[in-house]
Motif scaffolding. Structure first.
Motif, short mmCIF file in Angstrom:
data_model
loop_
_atom_site.label_atom_id
_atom_site.label_comp_id
_atom_site.label_asym_id
_atom_site.label_seq_id
_atom_site.Cartn_x
_atom_site.Cartn_y
_atom_site.Cartn_z
N VAL A 23 34.22 -31.11 95.48
CA VAL A 23 33.52 -30.06 95.65
C VAL A 23 32.01 -30.72 95.34
O VAL A 23 31.05 -29.93 96.88
CB VAL A 23 33.33 -28.76 94.76
N LEU A 24 31.84 -31.76 95.34
CA LEU A 24 30.69 -32.17 95.35
C LEU A 24 30.42 -33.46 96.64
O LEU A 24 29.23 -33.32 96.95
CB LEU A 24 30.33 -33.87 94.18
N LEU A 25 31.18 -33.23 97.99
CA LEU A 25 31.97 -34.09 99.03
C LEU A 25 31.22 -32.51 100.34
O LEU A 25 30.84 -32.59 100.70
CB LEU A 25 32.61 -35.09 99.35
N LEU A 26 32.48 -31.61 99.62
CA LEU A 26 32.83 -30.48 100.70
C LEU A 26 31.65 -29.60 100.61
O LEU A 26 31.24 -29.56 101.80
CB LEU A 26 33.90 -30.06 100.33
N ALA A 27 30.71 -29.46 99.46
CA ALA A 27 29.85 -28.69 99.86
C ALA A 27 28.54 -29.06 100.35
O ALA A 27 27.62 -28.45 101.48
CB ALA A 27 29.07 -27.83 98.26
N PRO A 28 28.24 -30.42 100.38
CA PRO A 28 27.14 -31.12 100.81
C PRO A 28 27.72 -30.37 102.74
O PRO A 28 26.27 -30.46 103.56
CB PRO A 28 26.61 -32.33 100.73
N PHE A 350 24.90 -25.48 98.66
CA PHE A 350 25.73 -24.67 100.40
C PHE A 350 25.38 -22.89 100.35
O PHE A 350 24.86 -23.22 101.47
CB PHE A 350 27.29 -24.97 99.97
N GLY A 351 25.22 -22.12 99.35
CA GLY A 351 24.78 -21.22 99.70
C GLY A 351 23.61 -21.11 99.90
O GLY A 351 22.94 -19.48 100.48
N ALA A 352 22.99 -21.50 99.54
CA ALA A 352 21.11 -21.41 99.58
C ALA A 352 20.92 -21.89 101.08
O ALA A 352 20.07 -21.68 101.05
CB ALA A 352 20.36 -22.58 98.91
N VAL A 353 21.28 -23.10 101.76
CA VAL A 353 21.12 -23.37 103.13
C VAL A 353 22.03 -22.78 103.85
O VAL A 353 20.83 -22.24 104.98
CB VAL A 353 22.45 -24.70 103.07
N VAL A 354 23.02 -22.11 103.36
CA VAL A 354 23.70 -20.71 103.69
C VAL A 354 22.69 -19.77 104.40
O VAL A 354 22.11 -18.92 105.61
CB VAL A 354 24.62 -20.41 103.87
N ALA A 355 22.07 -19.64 103.66
CA ALA A 355 20.59 -18.30 102.93
C ALA A 355 19.57 -18.60 104.30
O ALA A 355 19.00 -17.30 103.95
CB ALA A 355 20.54 -18.25 101.54
N ALA A 356 19.33 -19.80 104.40
CA ALA A 356 18.42 -20.34 105.21
C ALA A 356 18.39 -20.18 106.50
O ALA A 356 17.35 -20.42 107.49
CB ALA A 356 17.66 -21.46 104.49
N MET A 357 19.55 -19.96 106.60
CA MET A 357 19.77 -20.12 108.31
C MET A 357 19.40 -18.51 108.74
O MET A 357 19.60 -17.55 108.57
CB MET A 357 21.69 -19.78 108.53
N PRO A 358 19.34 -18.13 110.37
CA PRO A 358 18.72 -17.50 110.89
C PRO A 358 19.64 -16.42 111.37
O PRO A 358 19.20 -15.05 110.78
CB PRO A 358 18.02 -17.71 112.18
N ALA A 359 20.75 -16.90 110.83
CA ALA A 359 22.12 -15.78 111.24
C ALA A 359 22.01 -15.40 110.03
O ALA A 359 23.12 -14.07 110.92
CB ALA A 359 22.58 -16.76 111.82
N PHE A 360 21.69 -15.28 108.51
CA PHE A 360 22.19 -15.33 107.65
C PHE A 360 21.53 -13.53 107.63
O PHE A 360 21.98 -12.93 107.32
CB PHE A 360 21.50 -15.51 106.56
#
Length: 484
Positions: A23-28, A350-360
């Motif tokens: 996950v250390l590689l996958l998440a970013p 990963f969740g923080a990046v997703v939450a920062a997307m306009p589509a979120f």
């Protein structure tokens, strides 16, 4: 395109994590995929959004990961966990093998011992007990899961498990949030799980099925399996690779001394949560040097950390001479916390990046629009994310990072108790996290010498179905009579 990017990132994370990738590689990478589809700046999201969020998680919860893993390792190497398990199995006997294994797992995990330590200690004892009782080996994972995987993680008031600590900074709650509802949920999970396993035992006896393969539990092989290690790293706060980095004592402790540290964890946690911290003058926390925070945001973590620290001191005081190598045990316990905290923190990033997307915004509106009220929508969001990540801690933190402030504002508007949201969210995290790719499930099967085909139905019933039943009851009672 932004929503497609979020789904693509999630799919990449789930697929490769299931196949054992770190996950250390996958998440970013998954986070950058989501940002790339949305046309967002990749490097900025990696170094500012992803890393800042992951760093905040580490800063908040590393004390609990560190102390929890250290306490678990000391309990194992001092012989305390095995003493409690042996006492429980001797007291109840082979005729109540399932009950004794379940209660032993519940006792040690509620007292603060890491789930993985409990699994590796309980499996060999369960093997001997089930063999003597003539109960099929395939029922061992379900029996262990009844006590160690369910209510002691998510429902029992005061449990020092990491998922029970995660909502505290978001909701300003304590580990004892909604205690009455937590006890009811715990009773449902334990009762339903025991009923299912005893039913399975009765059916096996009626069919003339015995213990089966007489091979010993493959504990050593499971601890050294790199695939298990990668999957386990996001499941709980202990790295299985550290199980053999120190030596456990061969002498048995008096059972009262073995149980004393567990009692200390619960007692000090209660004392800190209900008496010490509420009467503490913590106005200084509002100063910039302390981050401008409040006691409500840190009290829960403080109470669990102090409880684990005091329990470690008590355990060392009564048993340090039993440890073959104190330094090796301390080192292994500390090291066991590192991979899990950074793996879960990567999921949070990963969740923080997703939450920062306009589509979120569309995702958030969909979640808040789920019928049944805020408790149902909160439970749905946490359940889905825990299932996708295979991690109760990761899914819960992602959900509360993205939606916690929204639910707190909503709770203030409608008079909803944050303690009720705390308990609902934690129980939700412990439902669909136990899908087949969950690291704790994979580890349990490996240690017990079982397979998904043989034993996964029991896991579904004792962990997923029992938790869903308890969740429904808590939501209904909380909606009708409020938190208690």
């Amino acid at each position: 395109m932004g929503l497609i990017g979020i789904l693509a990132g999630l799919a990449l994370l789930v697929w490769f994590a299931y196949r054992g990738w770190s996950v250390l590689l996958l998440a970013p990478i998954a986070a950058l995929v989501a940002a790339g589809f949305a046309g967002e700046p990749l490097l900025a999201h990696w170094t500012e959004t992803f890393m800042n969020s992951a760093a905040r998680f580490v800063a908040q919860f590393f004390p609990l990961f560190l102390l929890g893993a250290l306490f678990g390792k000391l309990m194992e190497d001092s012989g305390a966990v095995s003493t409690i398990a042996r006492w429980m199995t001797r007291t109840l006997g082979p005729k109540r093998a399932i009950l004794s294994v379940a209660l032993a797992g519940a006792a040690v995990t509620y007292g603060g011992v890491s789930l993985f330590v409990a699994i590796f200690v309980l499996a060999p004892m369960a093997t001997a007990l089930f063999r003597e009782a003539g109960i099929p080996r395939r029922l061992m994972p379900g029996a262990i899961a009844v006590g160690a995987f369910t209510f002691t993680m998510s429902a029992m008031p005061g449990t020092p498990a990491i998922p029970n600590a995660i909502p505290m900074p978001f909701f300003g709650t304590t580990p004892f949030a909604a205690p009455g509802l937590g006890i009811i949920a715990s009773t449902i999970m334990l009762g339903f799980g025991l009923w299912w396993m005893q039913r399975a035992e009765a059916l096996a006896r009626a069919a003339g099925e015995g213990f089966g393969d007489d091979a010993p539990a493959p504990v050593d092989a499971a601890a050294d399996d790199p695939l298990i290690r990668e999957r386990a790293s996001v499941a709980r706060e202990f790295d299985p690779a550290e199980m053999h980095r120190s030596q456990a004592t061969e002498t048995e402790m008096p059972v009262l001394l073995a149980a004393l540290p567990l009692v200390v964890v619960v007692g000090v946690n209660l004392l800190m949560s209900m008496l010490v911290l509420p009467n503490m003058d913590a106005a200084f926390l509002a100063e910039p040097r302390w981050g401008g925070t409040s006691l409500g945001a840190v009290a829960g973590v403080w109470s669990v950390a102090v409880a684990l620290f005091v329990a470690i001191c008590v355990l060392l005081a009564v048993s340090f001479w039993r440890l073959p190598s104190l330094r090796a045990t301390m080192d292994a316990g500390a090291n066991a916390s590192v991979l899990p905290i950074f793996s879960v923190a990567s999921l949070v990033g990963f969740g923080a990046v997703v939450a920062a997307m306009p589509a979120f915004e569309a995702v958030r509106d969909w979640v808040l629009g789920i019928g049944g009220g805020p408790l149902v929508s909160l439970a749905s969001a946490v359940t889905i994310l825990a299932a996708l990540t295979g991690s109760a801690s990761g899914g819960l933190t992602i959900a509360l990072d993205a939606l916690g402030p929204t639910y707190m504002a909503l709770a203030a508007q409608i008079g909803l108790d944050p303690g009720l949201m705390h308990r609902v969210s934690v129980i939700s995290a412990g439902t669909l996290d136990a899908l087949p790719h969950n690291g704790a499930v994979v580890t349990l099967f490996a240690v017990c010498g079982s397979t998904h085909k043989e034993s996964y139905l029991d896991i579904v019933m004792t962990t997923i179905v029992s938790a869903l039943l308890a969740l429904v009851v808590v939501i209904v009672l909380g909606s009708v009579v409020g938190s208690f």
